[in-house]
Design an enzyme around this catalytic site. Structure first.
Site, mmCIF file in Angstrom:
data_model
loop_
_atom_site.group_PDB
_atom_site.id
_atom_site.type_symbol
_atom_site.label_atom_id
_atom_site.label_comp_id
_atom_site.label_asym_id
_atom_site.label_seq_id
_atom_site.Cartn_x
_atom_site.Cartn_y
_atom_site.Cartn_z
ATOM 1 N N THR A 120 34.623 -63.118 39.609
ATOM 2 C CA THR A 120 35.719 -62.072 39.958
ATOM 3 C C THR A 120 37.102 -63.030 40.354
ATOM 4 O O THR A 120 38.041 -63.025 39.908
ATOM 5 C CB THR A 120 35.353 -61.020 40.893
ATOM 6 N N ASN A 177 28.570 -56.236 29.824
ATOM 7 C CA ASN A 177 27.620 -55.907 30.922
ATOM 8 C C ASN A 177 26.907 -54.427 30.608
ATOM 9 O O ASN A 177 25.878 -54.271 31.183
ATOM 10 C CB ASN A 177 28.241 -55.833 32.444
ATOM 11 N N GLN A 183 27.825 -62.291 31.595
ATOM 12 C CA GLN A 183 26.611 -61.890 31.427
ATOM 13 C C GLN A 183 25.984 -62.453 30.208
ATOM 14 O O GLN A 183 25.018 -61.963 29.513
ATOM 15 C CB GLN A 183 27.065 -60.029 30.726
ATOM 16 N N SER A 214 29.217 -66.434 36.608
ATOM 17 C CA SER A 214 28.805 -65.953 37.931
ATOM 18 C C SER A 214 27.374 -66.626 38.184
ATOM 19 O O SER A 214 26.517 -66.075 37.478
ATOM 20 C CB SER A 214 28.882 -64.379 37.937
ATOM 21 N N HIS A 273 24.878 -65.340 40.678
ATOM 22 C CA HIS A 273 23.631 -64.653 40.846
ATOM 23 C C HIS A 273 23.320 -63.714 39.603
ATOM 24 O O HIS A 273 22.381 -63.120 39.785
ATOM 25 C CB HIS A 273 24.365 -63.445 41.888
ATOM 26 N N THR A 283 36.455 -75.223 52.870
ATOM 27 C CA THR A 283 34.988 -75.910 52.676
ATOM 28 C C THR A 283 34.220 -75.312 51.786
ATOM 29 O O THR A 283 33.977 -74.077 51.676
ATOM 30 C CB THR A 283 34.611 -75.872 54.007
ATOM 31 N N CYS A 310 30.897 -48.125 40.875
ATOM 32 C CA CYS A 310 31.730 -48.889 41.406
ATOM 33 C C CYS A 310 31.257 -49.503 42.691
ATOM 34 O O CYS A 310 30.311 -48.984 43.091
ATOM 35 C CB CYS A 310 33.158 -48.167 41.752
HETATM 36 N N1 PLP Z 1 32.067 -60.143 34.577
HETATM 37 C C1 PLP Z 1 30.979 -59.385 34.082
HETATM 38 C C2 PLP Z 1 30.772 -59.004 32.593
HETATM 39 C C3 PLP Z 1 30.150 -58.877 35.054
HETATM 40 O O1 PLP Z 1 29.136 -58.227 34.773
HETATM 41 C C4 PLP Z 1 30.411 -59.065 36.481
HETATM 42 C C5 PLP Z 1 29.406 -58.705 37.435
HETATM 43 O O2 PLP Z 1 28.868 -57.667 37.377
HETATM 44 C C6 PLP Z 1 31.368 -59.805 36.923
HETATM 45 C C7 PLP Z 1 32.324 -60.346 35.446
HETATM 46 C C8 PLP Z 1 31.884 -60.221 38.243
HETATM 47 O O3 PLP Z 1 30.867 -61.142 38.687
HETATM 48 P P1 PLP Z 1 30.908 -61.667 40.260
HETATM 49 O O4 PLP Z 1 29.783 -60.387 40.805
HETATM 50 O O5 PLP Z 1 30.380 -62.982 40.387
HETATM 51 O O6 PLP Z 1 32.160 -61.444 40.663
#
Ligand code: PLP
Length: 372
Positions: free
Chosen positions: A73, A142, A170, A190, A192, A228, A316
């Site tokens: 994000t 997603n 994704q 991303s 995670h 940092t 959300c």
């Molecule tokens: N874009 C997509 C398609 C996602 O599925 C997600 C997270 O669910 C994001 C962006 C945002 O990722 P982050 O959690 O690293 O901000």
């Protein structure tokens, strides 16, 4: 207590065991601030360099074009703050839709694929008076798991001299990403979503284009993202990337067998179930479905009571379920509050490093669905 079955890997992938071990090792090294000149500072710098190298290898790009951020994000916000005109698809993640504030929206087909004819006609009209236009289309949705025709998007955008960003949050770990083979200007990722900790993302950028940073300060990340460095997050992202490199490309066949088994059971037990994007090219781990009479929140609560953790795909941050703009955009407005997403591990390596999901459990889950 019943075994909890987690099928919400598109929301987040549990920290991989190997990644966790690498984080503990990293914590044992000592106080790591990569800006320090001394021994520990150099150690910190090395850890960041190894992670950047691994991530660069995974997506086949020059490591020097990668900036680590606090999330995908944040990477998207950093990029978009440099553009006034951004063309987006209607099914983008809120990270794109909210930060672009765009009213240049490209619709998708009923299968959930960005409408390329519309894009071409739109850009032809738009770019006449607009020099610096960014086109932003995600690689994998997603919610539906539908893979977007990114090569074609790039081809069209380049014809009209637009720059192109792809949200690949994704896609990473699910399909091959080779930046040598595609002329993208920007890619965001991303950690995670591939088993690194939350709170780490990346912007991959074309260094011929000057970007202005949003966060100013000590000049870290080549001045593009001061503060940092989050060494543990970066280390985790790099280690998860290394595991993805070592797994064979596109190795999702076991995941696909499980997803398809489950999809078939759903069809057998409750044939009126709508499967979104079924005819499209989808990633192997995702299934988005709905029942015409059953609201998504009710389905989620009932499945949760049976120990299945799944998602609507459109929750959300408050945890409340909103109408899915993805399902709506695909032309199923009446079902936009009913969709439920089942997301399996992104690939076989992650499937095998987690406790395996059995077909018996999936059969039970399909029966729960049929009893909703
Ligand atoms: N874009 C997509 C398609 C996602 O599925 C997600 C997270 O669910 C994001 C962006 C945002 O990722 P982050 O959690 O690293 O901000």
């Amino acid at each position: 207590m019943n075994k909890q079955i987690y099928l919400d890997y598109n929301a987040t992938v549990p920290l991989l065991k190997e990644v966790k071990k690498s984080l503990i090792d990293c914590m044992d090294v000592g106080p790591l601030n990569a800006s320090s000149i001394h021994y520990y500072g150099r150690k910190g710098k090395d850890i960041i360099d190894v992670a950047r190298t691994n991530l660069g290898k995974l997506i086949n790009t020059n490591k020097n074009n990668i900036i680590f951020t606090g999330s995908a994000t944040e990477a998207i916000n950093l990029l978009f703050s440099n553009f006034n005109t951004i063309v987006v698809s209607s099914i983008e993640h809120l990270a794109v839709l909210s930060s672009s504030k765009s009213d240049h929206i490209i619709p998708v087909t009923r299968d959930g694929i960005v409408d390329l004819n519309f894009l071409e006609t739109y850009l032809k009209k738009l770019v006449k008076n607009n020099k610096k236009t960014l086109v932003s289309v995600m690689w994998v949705n997603n919610e539906s798991g539908v893979i977007q025709p990114i090569e074609e998007v790039v081809e069209i955008a380049k014809k009209y001299e637009c720059l192109v960003h792809c949200d690949a949050a994704q896609a990473l770990g699910k399909i091959k990403i080779n930046l040598e083979e595609i002329e993208l200007d920007f890619l965001t990722l991303s950690g995670h979503k591939i088993g690194a900790p939350t709170g780490i993302g990346a912007l991959v950028y074309n260094d011929k284009i000057n970007l202005t940073p949003q966060i100013l300060g000590g000049g870290q990340e080549k001045g593009m993202r001061a503060g940092t460095e989050n060494i543990l997050g970066i280390r985790g992202f790099g280690e998860a990337a290394k595991i993805m490199i070592n797994t064979k490309e596109n190795n999702c066949s076991q995941v696909e067998v499980l997803r398809d088994f489950f999809q078939q059971k759903i069809k057998d037990y409750r044939p009126e179930t709508i499967i979104f994007g079924e005819k499209a090219n989808r990633v192997a781990n995702t299934l988005l479905i709905a029942l015409p009479q059953i609201p998504g929140d009710l389905a989620l609560i009932k499945l949760d009571l049976e120990s299945f953790s799944v998602s609507s795909g459109s929750a959300c941050s408050s945890g409340k379920i909103s109408k899915s703009h993805v399902v709506s955009s695909m032309g199923y407005d009446k079902l936009a509050s009913n969709s439920v997403r089942f997301s399996f591990p992104p690939n076989d390596a992650i499937l095998n490093s987690e406790s395996l999901i059995t077909t018996k459990e999936l059969d039970m889950l399909a029966r729960c669905w049929s009893n909703l």
